[in-house]
Write an enzyme that holds these catalytic residues in place. Structure first.
Site, PDB file in Angstrom:
ATOM      1  N   THR A 274       0.820  -1.210   0.000  1.00  0.00           N
ATOM      2  CA  THR A 274       0.000   0.000   0.000  1.00  0.00           C
ATOM      3  C   THR A 274       0.853   1.260   0.000  1.00  0.00           C
ATOM      4  O   THR A 274       0.606   2.192  -0.771  1.00  0.00           O
ATOM      5  CB  THR A 274      -0.932   0.000   1.222  1.00  0.00           C
ATOM      6  OG1 THR A 274      -0.142  -0.232   2.399  1.00  0.00           O
ATOM      7  CG2 THR A 274      -1.982  -1.082   1.118  1.00  0.00           C
ATOM      8  N   PHE A 404      -8.052   4.416   3.662  1.00  0.00           N
ATOM      9  CA  PHE A 404      -7.607   3.470   4.684  1.00  0.00           C
ATOM     10  C   PHE A 404      -8.762   2.633   5.236  1.00  0.00           C
ATOM     11  O   PHE A 404      -8.659   2.055   6.316  1.00  0.00           O
ATOM     12  CB  PHE A 404      -6.903   4.217   5.818  1.00  0.00           C
ATOM     13  CG  PHE A 404      -5.616   4.871   5.381  1.00  0.00           C
ATOM     14  CD1 PHE A 404      -4.437   4.152   5.338  1.00  0.00           C
ATOM     15  CD2 PHE A 404      -5.605   6.200   4.995  1.00  0.00           C
ATOM     16  CE1 PHE A 404      -3.246   4.747   4.928  1.00  0.00           C
ATOM     17  CE2 PHE A 404      -4.428   6.811   4.584  1.00  0.00           C
ATOM     18  CZ  PHE A 404      -3.246   6.078   4.546  1.00  0.00           C
ATOM     19  N   CYS A 411      -7.511   0.632   8.610  1.00  0.00           N
ATOM     20  CA  CYS A 411      -6.101   0.265   8.700  1.00  0.00           C
ATOM     21  C   CYS A 411      -5.496   0.708  10.030  1.00  0.00           C
ATOM     22  O   CYS A 411      -5.433   1.904  10.321  1.00  0.00           O
ATOM     23  CB  CYS A 411      -5.327   0.887   7.534  1.00  0.00           C
ATOM     24  SG  CYS A 411      -3.554   0.581   7.589  1.00  0.00           S
TER      25      CYS A 411
END
Length: 473
Positions: A274, A404, A411
């Site tokens: 990511t 996110f 996350c």
């Protein structure tokens, strides 16, 4: 029929065929982008059927906000995420809500991203960034952005997670663990696609046999690290040390070695792909917008001074506000995790009029949500970091920006990723002028996440502009 939505008819691409569904026109190398292109023409809620599996897509900021209501909805599991459980087990990303290791691991690891831990990771980020810049500096000709950023983020997460140096910058070759991890993840994605196909079970069984050694290698490497740490002790301040030593403050529970392995594998996957993609997309847009690049470099000069090799302190990283806006805007344009699924806790009726039962899921298409003119204005397709200025962000539609994820399953390493990315960008832009390939056209590579394909840049050492010290008032 999976994800059947009670048999309700949803808009879908034209030309649907018996048995194979909407497979005609689907490009397997850019499947997600094909879904995005089709869904953009079909309204806020649409479907695509591949063999016996139905994928349902939510595309507007309004519908995203509805599905992100934690009182009514929770994380949904697509076939691809379910297939990844072969790799990550009940790790934070792939765990089902009812599995006890999810809340246990989450509660134990939240302190691992608090300020004191981030100060330790800061030193890791500085060291790895030095290695990247030295490696690129010794390279003749243009450098491949994605390759370098992937090496950097993999080293950052392995050193932060379990104090292990993979030596990524000592060789042009990819570390065997990375190769095994990518192969295992690719197999998981293929399993998700095959799950509803005719003879899919046979194809999945063959795929698992073919890739079993990749999964076994990944598990064995992490198990050896965990076993060695248990026997020898060591740095207890990294993520592994926390998982080995800490107990839940209320229950006294601890993670067993299998759960620890699943969490580490999850961090390695999520933590490097990511952030690597986010850095690469940001550099792409900076290369395309020279005036933005100039403002970003001026900010680094103001904060870091005239020394091109100056390194930001921990306290300085949050001061790179314009760089942070550039990163945020790149993630708006191309979120590296391009979607997440939501499912209702009880039967609900959406604002679109469609009924949704537990077990039905909709995939929020972030590239469309993030470019919804209702939330972002008529220039939503334009790269403009200043749209994240406080005065322009104030009052923006809630849940219209979700790179996110959302809610309790968002996350956990968000601050880790953002701090690392801003630090790397500051060091790179302060030390080098960037020259793009004038013929480059953005192409998206679809792996577990999204990444600019074959993006290259030429680096030229720069002389920062000395900024006069401000007179105290």
């Amino acid at each position: 029929m999976r994800n059947d939505w009670s048999g309700q008819r949803l808009p879908h691409p034209p030309g649907r065929l018996p048995i194979v569904g909407d497979v005609r026109g689907l490009d397997p190398r850019r499947a997600f982008q094909t879904f995005v292109e089709d869904a953009a023409q079909l309204g806020p809620l649409s479907a695509c059927k591949i063999f016996g599996q139905q994928f349902v897509f939510a595309t507007t900021a309004e519908l995203c906000a509805e599905l992100c209501d934690e009182r009514r909805f929770e994380k949904g599991f697509t076939p691809a995420v379910i297939a990844l459980r072969d790799y990550g087990g009940d790790g934070l990303f792939t765990a089902y809500r009812h599995e006890p290791n999810w809340p246990l691991a989450h509660d134990l690891l939240v302190p691992a991203f608090a300020k004191t831990s981030m100060e330790r990771y800061h030193e890791v980020f500085l060291q790895v960034t030095r290695e990247l810049l030295d490696w690129w500096g010794a390279t003749e000709g243009p450098v491949v952005v994605g390759k370098g950023m992937t090496k950097l983020t993999m080293e950052s997460i392995t050193r932060a997670a379990f104090s292990r140096d993979f030596g990524s910058f000592e060789s042009e070759q990819t570390h065997p663990f990375v190769h095994a991890m990518v192969a295992a993840l690719r197999a998981g994605q293929q399993q998700g696609t095959l799950s509803a196909a005719p003879l899919g079970r046979l194809a999945i069984a063959r795929l698992k046999r073919k890739n079993a050694h990749h999964l076994a290698y990944s598990e064995r490497l992490v198990d050896d690290v965990v076993s060695t740490r248990r026997k020898e002790g060591g740095d207890q301040e990294d993520l592994l040390g926390i998982m080995l030593e800490e107990r839940h403050p209320e229950t006294g529970e601890a993670l067993d070695d299998t759960a620890i392995r699943n969490q580490i594998l999850t961090f390695l996957v999520a933590g490097h792909e990511t952030t690597s993609g986010a850095l690469s997309f940001t550099l792409h847009y900076l290369l395309q917008h020279r005036e933005v690049l100039a403002r970003a470099q001026a900010e680094t000069d103001e904060i870091l001074g005239a020394d091109p090799d100056a390194e930001p302190t921990f306290e300085q990283v949050p001061k790179f506000r314009y760089l942070r806006r550039c990163l945020d805007e790149a993630l708006r344009m191309w979120p590296t995790v391009p979607g997440f699924a939501r499912t209702p806790k009880q039967e609900v009726t959406l604002s679109t009029g469609h009924r949704m039962r537990p077990g039905d899921w909709a995939l929020i298409m972030l590239p469309l949500v993030h470019r919804d003119p209702v939330a972002w204005g008529e220039d939503a397709d334009q790269f403009d970091p200043d749209r994240f200025l406080p005065e322009r962000s104030r009052g923006r539609m809630k849940h219209s920006y979700k790179p996110f994820g959302t809610g309790e399953r968002s996350c956990i390493g968000r601050q880790f990723a953002l701090h690392e990315a801003v630090l790397v960008l500051a060091r790179l832009l302060h030390a080098y002028d960037l020259e793009p390939d004038p013929d480059y056209q953005l192409r998206i590579e679809e792996r577990l996440t999204l990444l600019p394909e074959d993006l290259t840049v030429r680096l030229k050492r720069r002389v920062p502009v000395a900024v006069p010290e401000r007179t105290p008032r």
